[in-house]
Design a protein around this motif. Structure first.
Motif: not given
Length: 102
Positions: A83-91, A97-98
């Motif tokens: 989950i931490a790895a996925l959250e880092a990828r999303v960030a 994107l920004a």
């Protein structure tokens, strides 16, 4: 994903009484309807960590205690890493994107 074990309604009610609060206030602080909270108290609705954190803050207990008393078991260690790895990828994706939309 969080897993419900059982909701300790008596513990939550006691904490609310000690602070002079009601279930309605608990629901409002967590951004829930009183009906949704009633379902959670009867183990018929899962809680999000955002809701658990709101419960903890209102009741002056740790998030771990609030989660445990709500019958929520944290994800196993391997899942937490994933989950931490996925959250880092999303960030990272959100940052890219920004940058692209500027």
């Amino acid at each position: 994903m969080l897993m419900a074990l059982f909701f300790d309604a008596a513990w939550y009610d006691q904490r609310l009484v000690e602070r002079g609060l009601t279930r309605g206030i608990l629901a409002a602080v967590a951004g829930m309807s009183e009906g949704d909270l009633a379902l959670a108290f009867k183990d018929q609705r899962e809680l999000s960590m955002r809701e658990i954190n709101a419960f903890a803050e209102l009741l002056g207990v740790s998030a771990a205690e609030a989660a445990s008393r709500a019958g929520v078991r944290p994800a196993p260690p391997g899942d937490r890493d994933r989950i931490a790895a996925l959250e880092a990828r999303v960030a990272a994706l959100e940052a890219e994107l920004a940058r692209l939309t500027r």
